[in-house]
Design a protein around this motif. Structure first.
Motif, short mmCIF file in Angstrom:
data_model
loop_
_atom_site.label_atom_id
_atom_site.label_comp_id
_atom_site.label_asym_id
_atom_site.label_seq_id
_atom_site.Cartn_x
_atom_site.Cartn_y
_atom_site.Cartn_z
N LEU A 1 1.42 -8.76 8.47
CA LEU A 1 0.06 -8.66 7.93
C LEU A 1 0.08 -8.53 6.41
O LEU A 1 -0.77 -9.08 5.71
CB LEU A 1 -0.67 -7.46 8.55
CG LEU A 1 -0.88 -7.56 10.07
CD1 LEU A 1 -1.52 -6.27 10.61
CD2 LEU A 1 -1.74 -8.77 10.43
N GLU A 2 1.09 -7.83 5.92
CA GLU A 2 1.19 -7.65 4.48
C GLU A 2 1.52 -9.00 3.81
O GLU A 2 0.95 -9.35 2.77
CB GLU A 2 2.28 -6.60 4.17
CG GLU A 2 2.34 -6.12 2.75
CD GLU A 2 1.06 -5.45 2.24
OE1 GLU A 2 0.26 -4.94 3.05
OE2 GLU A 2 0.86 -5.49 1.01
N ARG B 1 -1.64 -11.06 3.98
CA ARG B 1 -2.62 -10.58 3.00
C ARG B 1 -2.39 -11.19 1.62
O ARG B 1 -3.33 -11.47 0.89
CB ARG B 1 -2.52 -9.06 2.93
CG ARG B 1 -3.53 -8.40 2.03
CD ARG B 1 -3.53 -6.90 2.26
NE ARG B 1 -2.59 -6.17 1.44
CZ ARG B 1 -2.87 -5.73 0.20
NH1 ARG B 1 -4.04 -5.98 -0.34
NH2 ARG B 1 -1.96 -5.07 -0.48
N TRP B 2 -1.13 -11.38 1.27
CA TRP B 2 -0.80 -11.89 -0.06
C TRP B 2 -0.68 -13.40 -0.13
O TRP B 2 -0.28 -13.96 -1.15
CB TRP B 2 0.48 -11.20 -0.57
CG TRP B 2 0.17 -9.84 -1.09
CD1 TRP B 2 0.29 -8.66 -0.42
CD2 TRP B 2 -0.37 -9.51 -2.38
NE1 TRP B 2 -0.14 -7.62 -1.20
CE2 TRP B 2 -0.55 -8.11 -2.40
CE3 TRP B 2 -0.73 -10.26 -3.50
CZ2 TRP B 2 -1.07 -7.45 -3.52
CZ3 TRP B 2 -1.25 -9.60 -4.62
CH2 TRP B 2 -1.40 -8.21 -4.61
N GLN C 1 -9.43 -16.02 -0.27
CA GLN C 1 -8.97 -15.28 0.92
C GLN C 1 -9.97 -15.39 2.07
O GLN C 1 -10.46 -14.38 2.57
CB GLN C 1 -8.75 -13.80 0.56
CG GLN C 1 -7.89 -13.58 -0.68
CD GLN C 1 -7.98 -12.16 -1.22
OE1 GLN C 1 -7.57 -11.21 -0.58
NE2 GLN C 1 -8.53 -12.02 -2.42
N GLU D 1 -9.83 -13.55 8.15
CA GLU D 1 -9.60 -12.25 8.79
C GLU D 1 -8.65 -12.51 9.95
O GLU D 1 -8.50 -13.65 10.39
CB GLU D 1 -10.93 -11.69 9.32
CG GLU D 1 -11.93 -11.35 8.22
CD GLU D 1 -13.30 -11.02 8.79
OE1 GLU D 1 -13.58 -9.83 9.03
OE2 GLU D 1 -14.08 -11.96 9.01
N ARG E 1 6.16 -12.39 0.31
CA ARG E 1 4.97 -11.70 -0.16
C ARG E 1 4.71 -11.99 -1.64
O ARG E 1 3.57 -11.95 -2.10
CB ARG E 1 5.19 -10.19 0.04
CG ARG E 1 4.05 -9.29 -0.31
CD ARG E 1 4.54 -7.84 -0.17
NE ARG E 1 3.52 -6.85 -0.44
CZ ARG E 1 3.09 -6.55 -1.65
NH1 ARG E 1 3.54 -7.18 -2.71
NH2 ARG E 1 2.16 -5.60 -1.81
N ARG F 1 -5.82 -8.75 -3.94
CA ARG F 1 -6.07 -9.15 -2.57
C ARG F 1 -6.90 -8.09 -1.87
O ARG F 1 -6.83 -6.91 -2.22
CB ARG F 1 -4.75 -9.35 -1.81
CG ARG F 1 -3.87 -10.46 -2.35
CD ARG F 1 -4.51 -11.84 -2.20
NE ARG F 1 -3.55 -12.93 -2.37
CZ ARG F 1 -3.22 -13.49 -3.54
NH1 ARG F 1 -3.77 -13.08 -4.67
NH2 ARG F 1 -2.32 -14.47 -3.57
N LYS F 2 -7.66 -8.54 -0.89
CA LYS F 2 -8.45 -7.59 -0.10
C LYS F 2 -7.50 -6.64 0.63
O LYS F 2 -6.41 -7.03 1.03
CB LYS F 2 -9.27 -8.35 0.95
CG LYS F 2 -10.31 -9.30 0.37
CD LYS F 2 -10.96 -10.13 1.47
CE LYS F 2 -11.87 -11.21 0.89
NZ LYS F 2 -12.30 -12.19 1.92
N LEU G 1 -5.92 -4.51 3.70
CA LEU G 1 -5.75 -4.89 5.11
C LEU G 1 -6.93 -4.41 5.96
O LEU G 1 -7.35 -5.11 6.89
CB LEU G 1 -4.44 -4.32 5.66
CG LEU G 1 -3.17 -5.10 5.29
CD1 LEU G 1 -1.94 -4.38 5.80
CD2 LEU G 1 -3.22 -6.52 5.85
N ILE H 1 -9.53 -7.01 6.37
CA ILE H 1 -9.29 -8.32 6.99
C ILE H 1 -8.64 -8.25 8.37
O ILE H 1 -8.56 -9.27 9.05
CB ILE H 1 -8.42 -9.23 6.08
CG1 ILE H 1 -7.06 -8.61 5.77
CG2 ILE H 1 -9.16 -9.57 4.79
CD1 ILE H 1 -6.08 -9.59 5.12
N VAL H 2 -8.17 -7.07 8.77
CA VAL H 2 -7.46 -6.98 10.06
C VAL H 2 -8.31 -6.27 11.11
O VAL H 2 -8.90 -5.21 10.84
CB VAL H 2 -6.10 -6.27 9.89
CG1 VAL H 2 -5.44 -6.04 11.24
CG2 VAL H 2 -5.19 -7.08 8.98
#
Lengths: 209, 209
Positions: free
Chosen positions: A62-63, A66-67, A75, A78, B40, B193-194, B196, B199-200
């Motif tokens: 997820l990290e 996210r980037w 972005q 979701e 990342r 970035r948003k 987590l 967005i999760v």
């Protein structure tokens, strides 16, 4: 196009440096080869062992997700992270190409913003995002496969997960540790690639047809 | 979501193994952290030094590109590799968002098959392919940025490169060694970035609006 040449080239250029530096740069060179082989080596995995993917590894995926880069850093995504086997099986059954999700211990559904005038950008960014997540999984030895909801399957997936109708939902990633035994039992699927000579043009497009 | 926890977890699980194995697995763990940080950490680079990208490195990018995954392994792509500064400047000037190409020593134009009924898949695969090439470049310390031909710029790019009108041409990657001085001189572009949490979703979509 012989990759062996690259190592050769690097080695030769180090002949005149001292041992200590040479050793260090050799390590850097190894890292380069290792990373290129890693990027080149990503393959789809459709058969998974039932073992869960540890939470810490999911966090890593997820990290990295996210980037990921996106057009204008919008972005437009979701992610729905799904461990529940029942939900995974229900999603696997909707119209589309995600049957492998039924046997996966983890699924990640990509929910794109769904702005009608940005569908091209969102689709492109969706591909970038998918690739990152699959690569991050592979770092941890976790296999993955892209599933694709089609036709009515897209709305069905949204309904199952409570996703607003305005969103664009197509991609689900199946993830889990590869079941090598099941893979060996399958008929061999060759996934060859076109030779570079067929896909690469220098400076200008030359029609090869 | 604390990445530090991951290392901790891995270390703990190794406490009972012998020293030699532990050392080896520690190295594997370092490789994991290193690769996740690498994935990342990819960021766009728009300012390039004039130094050419060595042929061996270009070969690596192409080899990684060649092995990218695509829907049904269709590999719906060809690549035009451009070193000629005049061509790069001409492409940078067509309608779209590829001005950074004018200062790059290397450009790669992605030529997609252009099958009308597969535009969604091709766009998604184009995103996957782009991400792979940019990551492979980053392995070698080569920066990259996505350029996008828009409107009449798409046909203009095809005409400049002799690409058949039937093909889909949108993406050009600018590549080169980062010019850190020029980058420092630019107004700082934050690319946050948003979080987590934004967005999760776990198991099911929860409307956060």
């Amino acid at each position: 196009m012989d990759l062996g040449d690259v190592d050769g080239e690097v080695d030769v250029s180090l002949d005149y440096t001292g041992l200590q530096r040479s050793e260090q740069v050799m390590t850097e060179s190894d890292t380069v080869r290792d990373r290129i082989a890693f990027l080149r080596g990503l393959r789809s995995v459709r058969d998974f062992r039932p073992d869960p993917v540890p939470r810490e590894i999911v966090d890593d995926l997820l990290e990295v997700a996210r980037w990921s880069g996106s057009a204008n850093n919008s972005q437009p995504w979701e992610l729905v992270v799904i461990l529940d086997r029942e939900t995974l099986r229900s999603l696997a059954a909707v119209e589309g190409y995600a049957k492998h999700l039924a046997g996966a211990p983890l699924g990640i559904v990509l929910v794109m913003a769904g702005e009608p005038e940005r569908v091209g950008h969102e689709t492109y960014d969706e591909g970038r995002l998918s690739e990152r997540i699959m690569l991050a999984a592979a770092v941890h030895g976790v296999g993955s496969c892209i599933g694709w909801f089609a036709g009515d399957g897209r709305q069905a997936a949204k309904t199952l997960l409570g996703i607003p109708a305005s969103r664009l939902v197509r991609t689900v990633l199946s993830l889990g540790y590869p079941d090598d035994e099941a893979r060996r039992a399958r008929p061999k699927r060759e996934q060859p690639r076109k030779p570079l000579a067929e896909i690469v043009h220098q400076e200008r497009y030359r029609d090869t047809e």
